[in-house]
Design an enzyme around this catalytic site. Sequence first.
Site, PDB file in Angstrom:
ATOM      1  N   HIS A  10      90.943 -34.733  70.325  1.00 35.68           N
ATOM      2  CA  HIS A  10      90.889 -35.049  71.746  1.00 35.68           C
ATOM      3  C   HIS A  10      92.013 -35.979  72.187  1.00 35.68           C
ATOM      4  CE1 HIS A  10      86.258 -34.224  71.476  1.00 35.68           C
ATOM      5  NE2 HIS A  10      86.983 -33.114  71.452  1.00 35.68           N
ATOM      6  N   GLU A  17      91.668 -23.065  70.763  1.00 40.88           N
ATOM      7  CA  GLU A  17      92.428 -24.068  70.018  1.00 40.88           C
ATOM      8  C   GLU A  17      93.089 -23.384  68.830  1.00 40.88           C
ATOM      9  OE1 GLU A  17      89.660 -27.216  69.115  1.00 40.88           O
ATOM     10  OE2 GLU A  17      88.960 -27.298  71.193  1.00 40.88           O
ATOM     11  N   GLU A  38      85.095 -24.088  64.581  1.00 43.43           N
ATOM     12  CA  GLU A  38      86.337 -24.852  64.737  1.00 43.43           C
ATOM     13  C   GLU A  38      86.524 -25.866  63.600  1.00 43.43           C
ATOM     14  OE1 GLU A  38      86.392 -27.698  68.022  1.00 43.43           O
ATOM     15  OE2 GLU A  38      84.434 -26.950  68.653  1.00 43.43           O
TER      16      GLU A  38
END
Length: 404
Positions: free
Chosen positions: A233, A263, A359
């Site tokens: 982040h 991503e 992820e």
Amino acid sequence: MQDDLQHVTSWRNGEKSWSPFSEQEMHRRQADIRAYAAEHDIDACLFTSYHNICYFSGFLYCYFGRKYALVIDGDGATTVTAAIDGGQPWRRSRAENIVYTDWRKDNYFRALRQLLPKVRRLGIEFDQVSLEFHRQLVEAFPDIEFVDVAAATMWQRTIKSPAELDLIRTGARICELGGRTCVEAVAAGVPEHEIAIASNTAMIREIARSCPFVELMDSWTWFQSGINTDGAHNPVTNRVIQSGDILSLNCFPMIFGYYTALERTLFCEFANPEQLRLWEINCEVHRQGLRLIRPGARCCDIAKELNETYRRHDLLKYRSFGYGHSFGVLSHYYGREAAVELREDVETVLQPGMVVSMEPMIMFPDGHAGAGGYREHDILIIGEADSENITGFPFGPEHNIIGA
């Protein structure tokens, strides 16, 4: 002159706005929480979070230091909004609306008292109520018992309707447009923020093109390079990309309060042998995780099995966070369906209608031959017998060494 000031009013300015969700869909959501309230002897529910007000009414508020609410009781649903927003909350709400003004500091609670005159047990979101706000609620409603409904609403949101799944698919498509725009902009000598601007602009324009009417808010791209890839982040900076840099592509279109994401790990022009080795291992974990996401699988079991793959390569100590999470009404500043996260301490069984990410991420510190953060991210819809991967953007060294 003081008597002319309105404290609580109603502004029905214009017509109700277009929404991707029908009246029937919104009434179903409200009926489901009414049924829960009735079963638990709760007279009404007072929602104050971004995600629940949006989920149950369609209105996503702009906080800016003022309080907002949605009251659902046995008779109806009403948003409580600040006068500074004019008639926009009514246009966006699949609910009634009352407006409170700034002329007295207690006007928000005056509006709530109008809506809750006979309530004895009131459902609120304990995880969204600060100590100060709780004190104010107790003072405004000294005879009311407050009951937590946060977990119940979270569980309701975890199962997506067909209309929600359609919107999430649209978001996934727009993610890929943002990703392709990122790749086209990547080159040595280009700063991170220019790539992020290009990606985000492309996504916003596509959201506007795809919807008859939409509020264009909150979409964003994080594009990180070099040492900035160590956190998932980390914000965009003006760091200039260099040849050989590890890159992290993160695209997040926001549509009617719904979050989707793409991503990918990239490299600018080349990657060294250790970077390629680590990248390939993370892609191995990613592929394995995609196979494991199925109806009936437990979140904790998925996490534990993927841990073993990292452990076999002696890389588990470099893992950064859980392996995936739920999707829906959430963003980087509101909402979370914590019961559907692919972590060792979450025993939830995946069910049809849930939407989760895969992820995996590993991070190596500066000075390591493979320094940087490696992360891939796909979105999967859980079906009756299998799961559907709605992310088509390629991953891995054969696709994402840019400018090689």
